[in-house]
Design a protein around this motif. Structure first.
Motif, short mmCIF file in Angstrom:
data_model
loop_
_atom_site.label_atom_id
_atom_site.label_comp_id
_atom_site.label_asym_id
_atom_site.label_seq_id
_atom_site.Cartn_x
_atom_site.Cartn_y
_atom_site.Cartn_z
N MET A 1 -1.35 -2.99 19.34
CA MET A 1 -2.16 -2.44 20.43
C MET A 1 -1.43 -2.73 21.74
SD MET A 1 -5.97 -3.42 19.18
CE MET A 1 -6.88 -1.98 19.70
N ARG A 2 -1.23 -1.68 22.50
CA ARG A 2 -0.51 -1.79 23.77
C ARG A 2 0.85 -2.48 23.61
NH1 ARG A 2 -5.94 -3.33 26.75
NH2 ARG A 2 -6.72 -1.23 27.06
N GLY A 3 1.52 -2.15 22.51
CA GLY A 3 2.84 -2.67 22.25
C GLY A 3 2.89 -4.10 21.73
N ARG A 4 1.73 -4.66 21.44
CA ARG A 4 1.67 -6.06 20.99
C ARG A 4 1.07 -6.14 19.58
NH1 ARG A 4 -2.41 -9.49 23.91
NH2 ARG A 4 -3.11 -10.32 21.96
N GLU A 5 1.76 -6.87 18.68
CA GLU A 5 1.22 -7.09 17.34
C GLU A 5 0.02 -8.02 17.43
OE1 GLU A 5 4.35 -8.55 14.84
OE2 GLU A 5 5.04 -6.52 14.43
N MET A 6 -0.99 -7.71 16.63
CA MET A 6 -2.24 -8.45 16.69
C MET A 6 -2.50 -9.18 15.37
SD MET A 6 -3.45 -7.39 19.69
CE MET A 6 -5.18 -7.73 19.64
N ASP A 7 -2.49 -10.51 15.38
CA ASP A 7 -2.94 -11.25 14.21
C ASP A 7 -4.44 -11.02 14.08
OD1 ASP A 7 -0.49 -12.28 13.52
OD2 ASP A 7 -0.78 -14.17 14.58
N GLY A 8 -4.91 -10.91 12.85
CA GLY A 8 -6.34 -10.70 12.61
C GLY A 8 -6.73 -9.24 12.50
N TRP A 9 -5.78 -8.34 12.68
CA TRP A 9 -6.04 -6.90 12.56
C TRP A 9 -4.90 -6.26 11.79
CZ3 TRP A 9 -10.63 -4.99 13.95
CH2 TRP A 9 -11.40 -5.75 14.84
N LEU A 10 -5.23 -5.45 10.81
CA LEU A 10 -4.22 -4.85 9.94
C LEU A 10 -4.34 -3.33 9.91
CD1 LEU A 10 -4.78 -7.18 6.86
CD2 LEU A 10 -3.06 -7.46 8.65
N ARG A 11 -3.21 -2.69 9.67
CA ARG A 11 -3.18 -1.27 9.32
C ARG A 11 -2.81 -1.21 7.84
NH1 ARG A 11 -3.62 2.84 11.95
NH2 ARG A 11 -2.13 4.08 10.79
N VAL A 12 -3.64 -0.55 7.08
CA VAL A 12 -3.44 -0.41 5.64
C VAL A 12 -3.27 1.07 5.35
CG1 VAL A 12 -4.43 -0.83 3.35
CG2 VAL A 12 -4.84 -2.47 5.21
N SER A 13 -2.12 1.44 4.79
CA SER A 13 -1.85 2.86 4.56
C SER A 13 -2.80 3.43 3.50
CB SER A 13 -0.39 3.09 4.16
OG SER A 13 -0.13 2.50 2.92
N ALA A 14 -3.03 4.72 3.58
CA ALA A 14 -3.97 5.40 2.69
C ALA A 14 -3.60 5.26 1.23
CB ALA A 14 -4.09 6.87 3.09
N ASP A 15 -2.31 5.27 0.92
CA ASP A 15 -1.92 5.17 -0.48
C ASP A 15 -2.23 3.81 -1.08
OD1 ASP A 15 0.18 4.23 1.19
OD2 ASP A 15 1.60 4.39 -0.47
N VAL A 16 -2.35 2.78 -0.26
CA VAL A 16 -2.70 1.44 -0.75
C VAL A 16 -4.14 1.41 -1.27
CG1 VAL A 16 -3.08 -0.97 -0.02
CG2 VAL A 16 -1.02 0.26 0.70
N VAL A 17 -5.00 2.26 -0.71
CA VAL A 17 -6.42 2.26 -1.09
C VAL A 17 -6.80 3.50 -1.89
CG1 VAL A 17 -7.15 0.70 0.74
CG2 VAL A 17 -7.09 3.15 1.18
N ASP A 18 -5.84 4.03 -2.65
CA ASP A 18 -6.11 5.20 -3.48
C ASP A 18 -7.16 4.95 -4.54
OD1 ASP A 18 -4.54 7.12 -2.31
OD2 ASP A 18 -2.85 6.87 -3.68
N ASP A 19 -7.17 3.76 -5.12
CA ASP A 19 -8.17 3.50 -6.15
C ASP A 19 -9.31 2.65 -5.58
OD1 ASP A 19 -8.00 0.55 -7.16
OD2 ASP A 19 -5.90 1.20 -7.13
N GLU A 20 -10.45 2.73 -6.22
CA GLU A 20 -11.66 2.11 -5.69
C GLU A 20 -11.58 0.58 -5.66
OE1 GLU A 20 -13.98 3.92 -4.06
OE2 GLU A 20 -12.50 5.45 -4.54
N ASP A 21 -10.93 -0.03 -6.65
CA ASP A 21 -10.81 -1.49 -6.64
C ASP A 21 -10.02 -1.96 -5.43
OD1 ASP A 21 -12.29 -1.81 -8.96
OD2 ASP A 21 -10.54 -1.87 -10.26
N ALA A 22 -8.93 -1.27 -5.13
CA ALA A 22 -8.12 -1.64 -3.97
C ALA A 22 -8.91 -1.43 -2.68
CB ALA A 22 -6.82 -0.83 -3.94
N LEU A 23 -9.62 -0.32 -2.58
CA LEU A 23 -10.42 -0.07 -1.38
C LEU A 23 -11.46 -1.18 -1.21
CD1 LEU A 23 -11.21 1.84 0.98
CD2 LEU A 23 -12.90 2.81 -0.60
#
Length: 110
Positions: A71-93
């Motif tokens: 956010m605003r060029g700064r990495e934030m501990d405590g907040w993640l971006r998880v790509s859509a393919d990582v949550v393709d299955d319901e268990d992962a989601l």
């Protein structure tokens, strides 16, 4: 880019038994709040934004398709971006939803 409606529906279903869940348009996506604190969101950039314990950030970003939020060029501990393919299955989601939900649940209600 509009957020993924199907992924939003899957999040809604995953959180359907959780008390105190609300939805709010935020950050170009749709956030799901638990007790008034953001837990997880469908990102307008694709995939999910997930709140996590700050101390677990390093371990969680070791997984493929997971990175710190920037956010605003700064990495934030405590907040993640998880790509859509990582949550393709319901268990992962459900795993990622639980991570965000548990952190939001631990915070004082708003």
């Amino acid at each position: 880019m509009a957020y993924d409606q199907e992924l939003a529906d899957r999040l809604r279903a995953a959180l359907s038994t959780e008390p105190g869940v609300t939805e709010k348009a935020m950050f170009g996506g749709l956030a799901f709040l638990v007790g008034g604190s953001m837990a997880v969101a469908v990102s307008g950039k694709g995939g999910l934004m997930v709140r996590c314990d700050r101390g677990a950030t390093e371990e969680l970003v070791a997984a493929d398709g997971v990175e710190r939020m920037v956010m605003r060029g700064r990495e934030m501990d405590g907040w993640l971006r998880v790509s859509a393919d990582v949550v393709d299955d319901e268990d992962a989601l459900r795993r990622w939803v639980a991570i965000g939900r548990d952190v939001a649940r631990s915070l004082p209600a708003r």
